[in-house]
Design an enzyme around this catalytic site. Sequence first.
Site, mmCIF file in Angstrom:
data_model
loop_
_atom_site.group_PDB
_atom_site.id
_atom_site.type_symbol
_atom_site.label_atom_id
_atom_site.label_comp_id
_atom_site.label_asym_id
_atom_site.label_seq_id
_atom_site.Cartn_x
_atom_site.Cartn_y
_atom_site.Cartn_z
ATOM 1 N N CYS A 259 0.869 -1.175 0.000
ATOM 2 C CA CYS A 259 0.000 0.000 0.000
ATOM 3 C C CYS A 259 0.903 1.221 0.000
ATOM 4 O O CYS A 259 1.699 1.412 0.928
ATOM 5 C CB CYS A 259 -0.888 0.006 1.238
ATOM 6 S SG CYS A 259 -1.846 1.538 1.377
ATOM 7 N N CYS B 185 -0.241 3.800 -6.477
ATOM 8 C CA CYS B 185 -1.221 3.191 -5.577
ATOM 9 C C CYS B 185 -1.464 1.803 -6.141
ATOM 10 O O CYS B 185 -1.640 1.645 -7.347
ATOM 11 C CB CYS B 185 -2.518 4.010 -5.575
ATOM 12 S SG CYS B 185 -3.916 3.195 -4.763
#
Lengths: 276, 276
Positions: free
Chosen positions: B79, B193
């Site tokens: 992440c 991302c």
Amino acid sequence: MHTDGPDPALPIAVFDSGVGGLTVLHECLVSLPEEDYVYLGDDARFPYGARSAEDLSECVRRNTAFLLDRGAKLIVIACNSAAGAGIEPARELAAAGGVEVVAVIEPEAEIAAAITESGRVGVLATPATVAGGAYLRALGRQHRELTVTQVAAPDLAAIIQRGFPFSEAVVETVRSYCAPLKRARVDTVILGCTHYPLVRPMLQRFLGREVRLVTAGHAVAAGAQRILEAEGLESSNEKEGEYRFICTGDAAAFRELGTRFLQMPLGEVERVELAD
Amino acid sequence: MHTDGPDPALPIAVFDSGVGGLTVLHECLVSLPEEDYVYLGDDARFPYGARSAEDLSECVRRNTAFLLDRGAKLIVIACNSAAGAGIEPARELAAAGGVEVVAVIEPEAEIAAAITESGRVGVLATPATVAGGAYLRALGRQHRELTVTQVAAPDLAAIIQRGFPFSEAVVETVRSYCAPLKRARVDTVILGCTHYPLVRPMLQRFLGREVRLVTAGHAVAAGAQRILEAEGLESSNEKEGEYRFICTGDAAAFRELGTRFLQMPLGEVERVELAD
């Protein structure tokens, strides 16, 4: 430049037996975003991969005639089963209006022959494509000694067309298709059906990191671009073109699945009946 | 080889704020299929990209502690928002058991600096990642003059997490995120991302064929492989390992979306409560 060729303002026409050819359309949209497109998914006759060569020739002829009748400056055959049965019926129909035809199969064979290190190439395709031997012939034209392992995957296009139910049964089916390719220690696998790029992650997992997967989309888009430039047929649109979608089966299902495949709202999907 | 390191029979643990990190897990499965994996999607706290650096550090600490407690031989932070807030809390916790931590951000910066020709690099990331400046720092360490254009995409991870409703509104939103990158004429864009690779086709269409998109998955998998080999921590499994999925939110939704993202049945998804 053809003096009697098609009008550059006409769209590029792409056809397949269903949503798989959207992987080829996508690459055309990336390379040639200003062009207008019309896409025909002949999903009433899906899957093409289980049909006879005679049947497929008739599909090629019928789809091409329909798209030329609607108006097209280039025909893209985005279905390996159809292209494997021979693109002559499309070429003959299109030639009358000075329209050229671009198709899958030859581009993947060229890429695979260029990138394989071991010379051991796999082909994963529909039963019709494997039986027709179009990849064997195309790979045979590449001026290189190649060992080709073909695997017919009777269910894979249908699994994808149904919308990816990644169940244990599906995973085992796809794994069984990959097994002969692994045993043959191929280093390059042609995904010989335009549906297959949609399960590329799953295939890469079964085949391993070291195996290169070859798809048609980018090469077909490059071929289309070369023809438009050579013939002076580029669109004069200054921004993104318009895209129209036509199918022969269930328009709502086509729209839902196609939107997901293409990552773009398809808008209204027109349904047409194409007479046998 | 650590004499007091973790047991090689333990799984590799991967975490993200939702399903996005499955793009990283996928690359690990391709590179290291024999390993066992446990994946934690902290979807009760999704999206991480809107959280403060302090919040994110706490997420990193909590997730790492949970996974170490369950047993892990390697921690993968899949992440960018979490990694951008700093991976020290994870490193400190993991070091006690001789466990190493691999994270996104640095690998993409290395790749982008290596492949950009013009030196103009774009970063598309969550507001937290952009505000934290982790990519600017990572790109600044690459010994090359680079012009970096960062774009915060507040809604993109959420759009993907909702399962790709490719409506006109979504398309316009994503197009607006791409516009500053096009204006800056970047030739390389970091998808900052782990959710974003899932809309790669759409991004490639808006950015154009000539722009290279950089993702973390493959590089992170390669990093994990290097550590396991260096530390003698490879699994002794002779076939595919086992994969377990844990989430903090709606297990059924996670399972449905994750199966589609990973192209693999997730099986039972365990739901856990992680106390704040």
